[in-house]
Design an enzyme around this catalytic site. Structure first.
Site, PDB file in Angstrom:
ATOM      1  N   SER A 163       0.858  -1.169  -0.008  1.00  0.00           N
ATOM      2  CA  SER A 163      -0.027  -0.019  -0.017  1.00  0.00           C
ATOM      3  C   SER A 163       0.873   1.203  -0.227  1.00  0.00           C
ATOM      4  CB  SER A 163      -0.918  -0.129   1.236  1.00  0.00           C
ATOM      5  OG  SER A 163      -1.498   1.243   1.490  1.00  0.00           O
ATOM      6  N   TYR A 214      -1.812  -0.993  10.640  1.00  0.00           N
ATOM      7  CA  TYR A 214      -1.845  -1.324   9.145  1.00  0.00           C
ATOM      8  C   TYR A 214      -0.578  -0.918   8.231  1.00  0.00           C
ATOM      9  CZ  TYR A 214      -3.638  -1.169   4.195  1.00  0.00           C
ATOM     10  OH  TYR A 214      -3.840  -1.324   3.004  1.00  0.00           O
TER      11      TYR A 214
HETATM   12  P1  NAP Z   1     -11.138  -6.354   0.652  1.00  0.00           P
HETATM   13  O1  NAP Z   1     -12.064  -5.883  -0.529  1.00  0.00           O
HETATM   14  O2  NAP Z   1     -11.745  -6.016   1.999  1.00  0.00           O
HETATM   15  O3  NAP Z   1     -10.866  -7.671   0.169  1.00  0.00           O
HETATM   16  C1  NAP Z   1      -9.933  -8.582   1.168  1.00  0.00           C
HETATM   17  C2  NAP Z   1      -9.772  -9.922   0.560  1.00  0.00           C
HETATM   18  O4  NAP Z   1      -9.083 -10.851   1.581  1.00  0.00           O
HETATM   19  C3  NAP Z   1     -11.149 -10.404   0.754  1.00  0.00           C
HETATM   20  O5  NAP Z   1     -11.107 -11.644  -0.456  1.00  0.00           O
HETATM   21  C4  NAP Z   1     -11.262 -11.464   1.881  1.00  0.00           C
HETATM   22  O6  NAP Z   1     -12.061 -12.730   1.688  1.00  0.00           O
HETATM   23  C5  NAP Z   1      -9.572 -11.708   1.882  1.00  0.00           C
HETATM   24  N1  NAP Z   1      -8.980 -11.925   3.307  1.00  0.00           N
HETATM   25  C6  NAP Z   1      -9.216 -11.377   4.188  1.00  0.00           C
HETATM   26  N2  NAP Z   1      -8.457 -11.950   5.408  1.00  0.00           N
HETATM   27  C7  NAP Z   1      -7.958 -13.149   4.992  1.00  0.00           C
HETATM   28  C8  NAP Z   1      -7.299 -14.241   5.663  1.00  0.00           C
HETATM   29  N3  NAP Z   1      -7.044 -14.303   6.830  1.00  0.00           N
HETATM   30  N4  NAP Z   1      -7.089 -15.350   4.811  1.00  0.00           N
HETATM   31  C9  NAP Z   1      -7.414 -15.121   3.476  1.00  0.00           C
HETATM   32  N5  NAP Z   1      -8.118 -14.221   2.819  1.00  0.00           N
HETATM   33  C10 NAP Z   1      -8.423 -13.235   3.684  1.00  0.00           C
HETATM   34  O7  NAP Z   1      -9.657  -5.374   0.225  1.00  0.00           O
HETATM   35  P2  NAP Z   1      -9.172  -4.709  -0.761  1.00  0.00           P
HETATM   36  O8  NAP Z   1      -9.481  -3.390  -0.594  1.00  0.00           O
HETATM   37  O9  NAP Z   1      -9.439  -5.555  -2.074  1.00  0.00           O
HETATM   38  O10 NAP Z   1      -7.614  -4.824  -0.327  1.00  0.00           O
HETATM   39  C11 NAP Z   1      -6.835  -5.942  -1.056  1.00  0.00           C
HETATM   40  C12 NAP Z   1      -5.439  -5.846  -0.560  1.00  0.00           C
HETATM   41  O11 NAP Z   1      -5.134  -4.506  -1.084  1.00  0.00           O
HETATM   42  C13 NAP Z   1      -5.062  -5.502   0.961  1.00  0.00           C
HETATM   43  O12 NAP Z   1      -3.882  -6.252   1.246  1.00  0.00           O
HETATM   44  C14 NAP Z   1      -4.779  -4.292   1.334  1.00  0.00           C
HETATM   45  O13 NAP Z   1      -4.086  -3.995   2.332  1.00  0.00           O
HETATM   46  C15 NAP Z   1      -4.461  -3.530   0.008  1.00  0.00           C
HETATM   47  N6  NAP Z   1      -4.679  -2.257  -0.566  1.00  0.00           N
HETATM   48  C16 NAP Z   1      -5.995  -1.934  -0.713  1.00  0.00           C
HETATM   49  C17 NAP Z   1      -6.422  -0.565  -1.039  1.00  0.00           C
HETATM   50  C18 NAP Z   1      -7.612  -0.227  -1.365  1.00  0.00           C
HETATM   51  O14 NAP Z   1      -7.913   1.086  -1.768  1.00  0.00           O
HETATM   52  N7  NAP Z   1      -8.912  -0.957  -1.523  1.00  0.00           N
HETATM   53  C19 NAP Z   1      -5.420   0.624  -0.931  1.00  0.00           C
HETATM   54  C20 NAP Z   1      -3.999   0.073  -0.670  1.00  0.00           C
HETATM   55  C21 NAP Z   1      -3.798  -1.450  -0.572  1.00  0.00           C
HETATM   56  P3  NAP Z   1     -12.725 -13.492   2.899  1.00  0.00           P
HETATM   57  O15 NAP Z   1     -13.114 -12.352   3.699  1.00  0.00           O
HETATM   58  O16 NAP Z   1     -13.605 -14.471   2.121  1.00  0.00           O
HETATM   59  O17 NAP Z   1     -11.507 -14.206   3.320  1.00  0.00           O
END
Ligand code: NAP
Length: 258
Positions: free
Chosen positions: A143, A157
């Protein structure tokens, strides 16, 4: 440019929604065999079904990145279903907000456990298969928060996301002679299903802080992951790529007025 990816076996963790789902669908469109991993099997299967519906190859798998036996089972499932592990996108992450005066030890452990230890467990589970074939592409989802920026409520985080980059650099050096690269994508603010819950005011404020005046799409991140995973990126390792529409660049608010 990315024709070389067709037929590759790809694992994407955290792929039931959001960025991970976007990465899984993008690799599916590139002709890869995708193992769609999340804790919830029905949701992982639904994404795999989307890939299949578009003529791709995919399977859902339920696993928790915080549990070593789950990660070993995940690697075994990819080998069983797709015959190899060419690419691991270690993307699963959580981001519950808590300011420092109210952050509990349990909350800190949960974020580090999923985002940082989960990175270690998913990578280490895939290494035997990658080393056996002397080929591998590992792409971490970090991130801008942590490596470059700070946001109140996200100290744990930010530490986990910066920690992933420290992990990446040593892993990249250790694995360099095995044909395995380790790189990271650093998203800015990306439009995902979860954004609707955060509220319109947050979205407006975040959009205003991006020089390109739009939030990112999951495809913006997936395309970068695809590049790191390609044959053509084989001489790139230990690197991080910011994908944020220029968000970390402005020196101050004045930059938006000049
Ligand atoms: P999200 O929509 O909340 O999705 C998170 C995913 O991770 C879901 O598929 C969830 O599925 C899975 N997950 C959570 N805990 C888990 C575990 N212990 N084991 C296996 N799967 C797990 O999140 P996102 O926004 O797409 O973020 C994805 C990644 O991008 C993260 O690493 C986040 O830090 C990074 N990121 C996101 C943003 C943003 O703007 N969205 C910005 C910077 C970085 P289940 O609940 O089914 O397990």
């Amino acid at each position: 440019m990315f024709n070389s990816l067709a037929g590759r076996s790809v694992i994407v963790t955290g792929a039931s929604k959001g960025i991970g789902r976007g990465i899984a669908l993008r690799f599916g469109r590139a002709g890869c065999k995708v193992l769609v991993v999340s804790r919830r099997l029905a949701e992982a299967n639904a994404v795999a079904a989307e890939i299949l519906a578009h003529g791709g190859t995919a399977r859902g798998f339920a696993a928790d990145v915080t549990r070593q036996p789950d990660m070993q089972a995940m690697a075994a499932a990819a080998l069983d279903a797709h015959g190899a592990i060419d690419v691991l996108c270690a993307n699963a992450g959580i981001f519950p907000a808590a300011k420092l005066d109210e952050m509990t030890e349990a909350q800190f452990d949960a974020v580090i456990g999923t985002n940082l230890k989960g990175t270690f467990l998913s990578v280490s589970a895939c290494l035997p298969a990658m080393k056996a074939r002397q080929f591998g592409r590992i792409v971490l989802t970090s991130s801008i928060t942590g490596p470059f920026t700070g946001l109140p409520g996200w100290a744990h985080y930010g530490a986990s996301k910066a920690g992933q980059l420290g992990f990446m650099r040593t892993a990249a050096v250790e694995l360099a002679t095995h044909g395995i690269t380790v790189n990271a994508v650093l998203p800015g603010n990306i439009v995902t299903e979860g954004l609707a819950d955060i509220g319109e005011a947050y979205v407006r404020a975040m959009t205003a802080s991006v020089p390109m005046r739009r939030l990112g799409s999951v495809d913006d991140i997936a395309n970068a992951a695809l590049f790191f995973a390609s044959e053509e990126a084989g001489y790139i390792t230990g690197q991080s790529l910011v994908i944020d529409g220029g968000q970390i660049l402005p020196e101050s608010l004045v930059a938006f007025e000049l």
